[in-house]
Design an enzyme around this catalytic site. Structure first.
Site, PDB file in Angstrom:
ATOM      1  N   CYS A 125       0.824  -1.216   0.000  1.00  0.00           N
ATOM      2  CA  CYS A 125       0.000   0.000   0.000  1.00  0.00           C
ATOM      3  C   CYS A 125       0.854   1.260   0.000  1.00  0.00           C
ATOM      4  O   CYS A 125       1.805   1.372   0.779  1.00  0.00           O
ATOM      5  CB  CYS A 125      -0.904  -0.014   1.236  1.00  0.00           C
ATOM      6  SG  CYS A 125      -1.958   1.423   1.324  1.00  0.00           S
ATOM      7  N   CYS A 133      -3.706   0.129   8.829  1.00  0.00           N
ATOM      8  CA  CYS A 133      -2.812  -1.032   8.872  1.00  0.00           C
ATOM      9  C   CYS A 133      -1.542  -0.706   9.644  1.00  0.00           C
ATOM     10  O   CYS A 133      -0.666   0.009   9.137  1.00  0.00           O
ATOM     11  CB  CYS A 133      -2.415  -1.446   7.457  1.00  0.00           C
ATOM     12  SG  CYS A 133      -3.768  -2.195   6.548  1.00  0.00           S
ATOM     13  N   CYS A 155      -7.157   1.722  -1.043  1.00  0.00           N
ATOM     14  CA  CYS A 155      -6.933   0.962   0.189  1.00  0.00           C
ATOM     15  C   CYS A 155      -6.839  -0.509  -0.178  1.00  0.00           C
ATOM     16  O   CYS A 155      -7.712  -1.031  -0.876  1.00  0.00           O
ATOM     17  CB  CYS A 155      -8.092   1.193   1.163  1.00  0.00           C
ATOM     18  SG  CYS A 155      -8.049   0.061   2.565  1.00  0.00           S
ATOM     19  N   GLN A 162     -20.203  -8.692  10.406  1.00  0.00           N
ATOM     20  CA  GLN A 162     -18.749  -8.895  10.429  1.00  0.00           C
ATOM     21  C   GLN A 162     -18.157  -8.429   9.100  1.00  0.00           C
ATOM     22  O   GLN A 162     -18.723  -8.709   8.047  1.00  0.00           O
ATOM     23  CB  GLN A 162     -18.420 -10.375  10.644  1.00  0.00           C
ATOM     24  CG  GLN A 162     -18.972 -10.957  11.938  1.00  0.00           C
ATOM     25  CD  GLN A 162     -18.207 -10.527  13.174  1.00  0.00           C
ATOM     26  OE1 GLN A 162     -17.121  -9.947  13.092  1.00  0.00           O
ATOM     27  NE2 GLN A 162     -18.767 -10.786  14.337  1.00  0.00           N
ATOM     28  N   TYR A 200     -26.336  -9.731  21.961  1.00  0.00           N
ATOM     29  CA  TYR A 200     -25.637  -8.816  21.034  1.00  0.00           C
ATOM     30  C   TYR A 200     -25.647  -9.476  19.646  1.00  0.00           C
ATOM     31  O   TYR A 200     -24.593  -9.658  19.031  1.00  0.00           O
ATOM     32  CB  TYR A 200     -24.189  -8.552  21.479  1.00  0.00           C
ATOM     33  CG  TYR A 200     -24.032  -8.148  22.923  1.00  0.00           C
ATOM     34  CD1 TYR A 200     -24.050  -6.800  23.289  1.00  0.00           C
ATOM     35  CD2 TYR A 200     -23.871  -9.095  23.930  1.00  0.00           C
ATOM     36  CE1 TYR A 200     -23.901  -6.423  24.618  1.00  0.00           C
ATOM     37  CE2 TYR A 200     -23.726  -8.725  25.264  1.00  0.00           C
ATOM     38  CZ  TYR A 200     -23.735  -7.395  25.593  1.00  0.00           C
ATOM     39  OH  TYR A 200     -23.584  -7.024  26.913  1.00  0.00           O
ATOM     40  N   GLU A 205     -30.775  -7.669  20.684  1.00  0.00           N
ATOM     41  CA  GLU A 205     -29.961  -6.670  19.978  1.00  0.00           C
ATOM     42  C   GLU A 205     -30.543  -5.280  20.228  1.00  0.00           C
ATOM     43  O   GLU A 205     -31.755  -5.099  20.257  1.00  0.00           O
ATOM     44  CB  GLU A 205     -29.935  -7.016  18.478  1.00  0.00           C
ATOM     45  CG  GLU A 205     -29.462  -5.937  17.542  1.00  0.00           C
ATOM     46  CD  GLU A 205     -28.019  -5.490  17.756  1.00  0.00           C
ATOM     47  OE1 GLU A 205     -27.126  -6.328  17.951  1.00  0.00           O
ATOM     48  OE2 GLU A 205     -27.804  -4.255  17.736  1.00  0.00           O
ATOM     49  N   ASP A 229     -21.560 -11.676  22.158  1.00  0.00           N
ATOM     50  CA  ASP A 229     -20.636 -11.108  21.166  1.00  0.00           C
ATOM     51  C   ASP A 229     -20.717  -9.589  21.259  1.00  0.00           C
ATOM     52  O   ASP A 229     -21.227  -8.922  20.360  1.00  0.00           O
ATOM     53  CB  ASP A 229     -21.054 -11.608  19.768  1.00  0.00           C
ATOM     54  CG  ASP A 229     -20.080 -11.165  18.680  1.00  0.00           C
ATOM     55  OD1 ASP A 229     -19.053 -10.550  19.001  1.00  0.00           O
ATOM     56  OD2 ASP A 229     -20.370 -11.440  17.500  1.00  0.00           O
ATOM     57  N   CYS A 244     -13.937  -9.042  20.122  1.00  0.00           N
ATOM     58  CA  CYS A 244     -12.990  -8.398  19.203  1.00  0.00           C
ATOM     59  C   CYS A 244     -11.976  -7.576  19.999  1.00  0.00           C
ATOM     60  O   CYS A 244     -11.250  -6.772  19.426  1.00  0.00           O
ATOM     61  CB  CYS A 244     -13.726  -7.535  18.181  1.00  0.00           C
ATOM     62  SG  CYS A 244     -14.796  -6.326  18.939  1.00  0.00           S
TER      63      CYS A 244
END
Ligand SMILES: C[S@@+](CC[C@H](N)C(=O)[O-])C[C@H]1O[C@@H](n2cnc3c(N)ncnc32)[C@H](O)[C@@H]1O
Length: 453
Positions: free
Chosen positions: A72, A81, A161, A285, A314, A335, A383, A410
């Site tokens: 990149c 990144c 990108c 996701q 979630y 949710e 989640d 995450c």
């Protein structure tokens, strides 16, 4: 050459949790923006604190064998990144190490087995959603792109990108040109004057459908029809365009008012044999192919049984619950976002799933209701967002006393914090499996299944 007082030679020792490199000078920690373990670098200290400094790498004097050439052109400036110049097998090693460190240091959980991180099936162009910001400059010009590294208020003009698809990058260039030619005012984050704020592009990997979502200040889009017909003509893949108006000062690409400019207002993505409708405001996701790996790993670890009652907290657009529904007696998804709940219900319908229900609400409030009603669940999947679980939501989840509790996270730091509470309440956590959903970034997803002792 350089100012000898400001620049110094350092030996890089490690990579830290947030993607920065770490070096030491006389016992003091120096966090480096650049550099890989084993390298000698020339660095400039940009901020000094009592116990640590922050420095920027000016030159790599001795290159590590882990270093590769990043493809990149924005690598030096982009906040996305952190690790594109670190070989992918090494990225996975460092991501796993982050999980181990968090479990030990934050959770005090030394005995949990941490599996090798499962690598992503695609290393580039894997994202199905990209969020670009418009940024007005004082000279009357503007940029449309991504955040400059470490700067919440600076956006560089994106050329391409490598995490996005070619279509996505070309749409950005087309919209930039349109806004310039039509002289549409760009929103200024300091004065809060101006119109266009964000361009969000979602692209299904499996159906090829594309959604363009223009997020603006209040008011109709100038040249709306010209924009819509121009986009459709240039990109036949765009199946829907939505317009979100957000007049709030908070700099987030979410609308208070949404209008569908053309198409259905959603795109469809496929995971395994199931179809999922995704709307502008719903979470899905971002790495489609690796989502299958994530969900497959979660279900493999959870080992659902056909008489089990499952709670999917979630749940977003219902993906985990819908995929699990064929292996369990029934599923209840919870949710917060109305758009996502609407999609989850539609998703159950279009996939002919009859044993899954979805309700809108905050997990902690919905669980209070279930507690009063004495509801029982054998399996609970949580989640949560990066912040992890609200303490009350966590307490109420534990009080449900499920046989097994699968936690998809995450953020290893908040996972470790919550995991410590779950273990304290009498659950065992034998193993954690990291799954890399975000190659080249510092982020890592993980799954842990807790068993009631
Ligand atoms: C990381 S996403 C997971 C979504 C889904 N499980 C998936 O795999 O696509 C977290 C979800 O939690 C939702 N959420 C955030 N806070 C919540 C809360 N307090 N109660 C219920 N849902 C919440 C978000 O809207 C988002 O859809």
């Amino acid at each position: 050459m350089t100012d000898q007082h400001k620049y110094e030679e350092l030996a890089v020792a490690d990579l830290a949790f947030d993607g920065k490199a770490v070096a030491y000078r006389d016992g003091k920690v120096i966090f480096l923006d650049g550099g890989l373990p084993g390298e000698r670098v020339l660095a400039e200290v940009v901020r000094s604190r009592k116990r640590y400094d922050f420095a920027t790498v000016k030159e790599v004097l001795q290159r590590s064998s882990m270093r590769i050439d990043a493809p990149c052109s924005h690598i030096a400036e982009c906040g996305g990144c952190a690790w594109q110049d670190l070989s992918y097998p090494q990225q996975l090693i460092y991501k796993r190490k982050q999980v181990v460190d968090c479990l030990e240091r934050i959770g005090g959980l030394e005995s949990v087995k941490v599996a090798d991180a499962i690598g992503s099936l695609e290393l580039f162009h894997y994202r199905n959603k990209m969020e670009f910001s418009f940024h007005a400059s004082p000279d009357g010009e503007f940029t449309l792109g991504l955040h400059r590294r470490g700067k919440f208020d600076e956006i560089f003009d994106l050329n391409a990108c490598w995490l996005a698809t070619d279509t996505c990058n070309r749409i950005v260039a087309w919209v930039r040109q349109f806004v310039r030619e039509e002289q549409i005012p760009v929103y200024d984050v300091f004065t809060h004057v101006g119109y266009v704020r964000f361009l969000v592009i979602r692209e299904s990997k499996r159906t090829g459908q594309v959604m363009v979502n223009l997020v603006t200040n209040y008011g109709e889009i100038p040249q709306r029809e010209k924009l819509a017909s121009g986009l459709k003509a240039a990109f036949p893949q765009i199946t829907t365009m939505v317009h979100n108006q957000n007049g709030q000062k908070s700099n987030i690409a979410v609308g208070e008012i949404e209008q569908v400019v053309f198409g259905t207002g959603y795109i469809e993505e496929r995971l395994f044999e199931s179809t999922f409708r995704i709307r502008a405001g719903s979470f899905f996701q971002t790495n489609t192919l690796q989502t299958e790996t994530l969900y497959h790993t979660a279900l493999d670890m959870l080992e659902p049984g056909i008489s089990d009652r499952m709670l999917d907290l979630y749940c977003g657009t219902g993906s985990i619950g819908i995929l699990a529904s064929r292996y369990v007696r029934d599923v209840l998804g919870v949710e917060l976002v109305a758009d996502a709940v609407k999609s989850a219900r539609e998703n159950a319908d279009i996939n002919h799933v009859k044993n899954a229900r979805f309700i809108e609400g905050d997990v902690k409030d919905v669980l209070a209701l279930h507690e009063r009603e004495g509801a029982r669940f054998d399996l609970v999947v949580v989640d949560p967002p990066r912040a992890g679980m609200h303490p009350t939501a966590l307490k109420r989840t534990i009080q449900l006393a499920p046989q097994k509790l699968a936690y998809v996270s995450c953020n290893p730091a908040t996972f470790a914090r919550d995991a410590a509470e779950i273990v304290k309440a009498g659950y065992r956590l034998p193993e954690v499996r990291p799954v890399d959903m975000f190659p080249h970034t510092k982020h890592i997803e993980l799954i842990g299944v807790f068993y009631r002792s």
